[in-house]
Design a protein around this motif. Structure first.
Motif, PDB file in Angstrom:
ATOM      1  N   CYS A  72      -4.922  -4.298  -0.275  1.00  0.00           N
ATOM      2  CA  CYS A  72      -4.140  -3.223  -0.884  1.00  0.00           C
ATOM      3  C   CYS A  72      -4.095  -3.364  -2.404  1.00  0.00           C
ATOM      4  O   CYS A  72      -4.097  -2.359  -3.124  1.00  0.00           O
ATOM      5  N   SER A 115      -5.388   0.970   5.418  1.00  0.00           N
ATOM      6  CA  SER A 115      -5.976   2.296   5.626  1.00  0.00           C
ATOM      7  C   SER A 115      -5.202   3.393   4.901  1.00  0.00           C
ATOM      8  O   SER A 115      -5.746   4.475   4.668  1.00  0.00           O
ATOM      9  N   SER A 116      -3.979   3.128   4.492  1.00  0.00           N
ATOM     10  CA  SER A 116      -3.201   4.156   3.802  1.00  0.00           C
ATOM     11  C   SER A 116      -3.723   4.441   2.397  1.00  0.00           C
ATOM     12  O   SER A 116      -3.545   5.544   1.882  1.00  0.00           O
ATOM     13  N   THR A 134      -3.456  -8.352   3.957  1.00  0.00           N
ATOM     14  CA  THR A 134      -2.916  -7.019   3.676  1.00  0.00           C
ATOM     15  C   THR A 134      -2.794  -6.775   2.188  1.00  0.00           C
ATOM     16  O   THR A 134      -3.283  -5.772   1.658  1.00  0.00           O
ATOM     17  N   TYR A 144      -0.772  -7.990  12.143  1.00  0.00           N
ATOM     18  CA  TYR A 144      -2.127  -7.474  11.990  1.00  0.00           C
ATOM     19  C   TYR A 144      -2.184  -5.946  12.086  1.00  0.00           C
ATOM     20  O   TYR A 144      -2.952  -5.302  11.367  1.00  0.00           O
ATOM     21  N   LEU A 145      -1.358  -5.346  12.922  1.00  0.00           N
ATOM     22  CA  LEU A 145      -1.291  -3.882  12.986  1.00  0.00           C
ATOM     23  C   LEU A 145      -0.745  -3.310  11.674  1.00  0.00           C
ATOM     24  O   LEU A 145      -1.241  -2.288  11.184  1.00  0.00           O
ATOM     25  N   ALA A 146       0.247  -3.982  11.099  1.00  0.00           N
ATOM     26  CA  ALA A 146       0.777  -3.562   9.795  1.00  0.00           C
ATOM     27  C   ALA A 146      -0.308  -3.665   8.728  1.00  0.00           C
ATOM     28  O   ALA A 146      -0.410  -2.810   7.846  1.00  0.00           O
ATOM     29  N   THR A 147      -1.140  -4.688   8.831  1.00  0.00           N
ATOM     30  CA  THR A 147      -2.246  -4.861   7.901  1.00  0.00           C
ATOM     31  C   THR A 147      -3.193  -3.675   7.957  1.00  0.00           C
ATOM     32  O   THR A 147      -3.562  -3.097   6.925  1.00  0.00           O
ATOM     33  N   VAL A 148      -3.579  -3.284   9.156  1.00  0.00           N
ATOM     34  CA  VAL A 148      -4.499  -2.152   9.319  1.00  0.00           C
ATOM     35  C   VAL A 148      -3.871  -0.871   8.764  1.00  0.00           C
ATOM     36  O   VAL A 148      -4.526  -0.107   8.046  1.00  0.00           O
ATOM     37  N   CYS A 149      -2.617  -0.633   9.076  1.00  0.00           N
ATOM     38  CA  CYS A 149      -1.939   0.572   8.586  1.00  0.00           C
ATOM     39  C   CYS A 149      -1.847   0.579   7.062  1.00  0.00           C
ATOM     40  O   CYS A 149      -2.158   1.589   6.423  1.00  0.00           O
ATOM     41  N   SER A 150      -1.439  -0.530   6.475  1.00  0.00           N
ATOM     42  CA  SER A 150      -1.284  -0.599   5.021  1.00  0.00           C
ATOM     43  C   SER A 150      -2.613  -0.414   4.308  1.00  0.00           C
ATOM     44  O   SER A 150      -2.714   0.351   3.343  1.00  0.00           O
TER      45      SER A 150
END
Length: 98
Positions: A69, A17-18, A65, A9-15
Motif C-alpha cells: 500500500c 486491491s483498494s 499490506t 491476510y484477507l485484510a491484506t488483499v482488500c487493502s
C-alpha cells in the motif's frame, strides 16, 4: 490456519486491491486533478509508519499490506505532483500501448 491469521491476510488483499484501480486509472488517463496531494501525503506517511510498526513487531500481514500500500499510494502521490509531461512519460513506461 488460525482465524485471526486468515483475517489478516484477507485484510491484506482488500487493502492492496483498494489502491490498484486508482493507480491504473492514473496510468490510463494521466489525470490526477481530483486527487488531493495533502491527503495522499498523509496516507503515505501512515503506511510508512504502519510498515515500520510491522517490521518492529515482525508481523508479516502488517508488513506485506503496508509495504504494498505504501508503494501504491506513493505512486499515486508522485503522479499527482508531477508536471504533466513527466506524468505522461511515467504512464507511458507502465502502459506503452497508450
Amino acid at each position: 490456519m488460525q482465524t485471526v491469521t486468515l483475517i489478516g491476510y484477507l485484510a491484506t488483499v482488500c487493502s492492496m486491491s483498494s489502491f490498484t484501480p486508482q493507480a491504473w486509472k492514473i496510468i490510463r488517463t494521466r489525470e490526477t486533478s481530483g486527487i488531493s496531494a495533502p491527503t495522499y501525503a498523509i496516507t503515505v506517511l501512515g503506511f510508512a509508519l504502519w510498515l515500520a510498526f510491522g517490521i518492529m513487531k515482525a508481523e508479516w500481514p502488517i508488513i506485506i499490506t503496508n509495504g504494498v500500500c505504501l508503494l501504491l499510494s506513493a505512486f499515486i502521490l508522485t503522479m499527482t505532483v508531477l508536471p504533466q509531461a513527466e506524468k505522461e512519460a511515467v504512464a507511458k513506461a507502465f502502459n506503452p500501448d497508450d
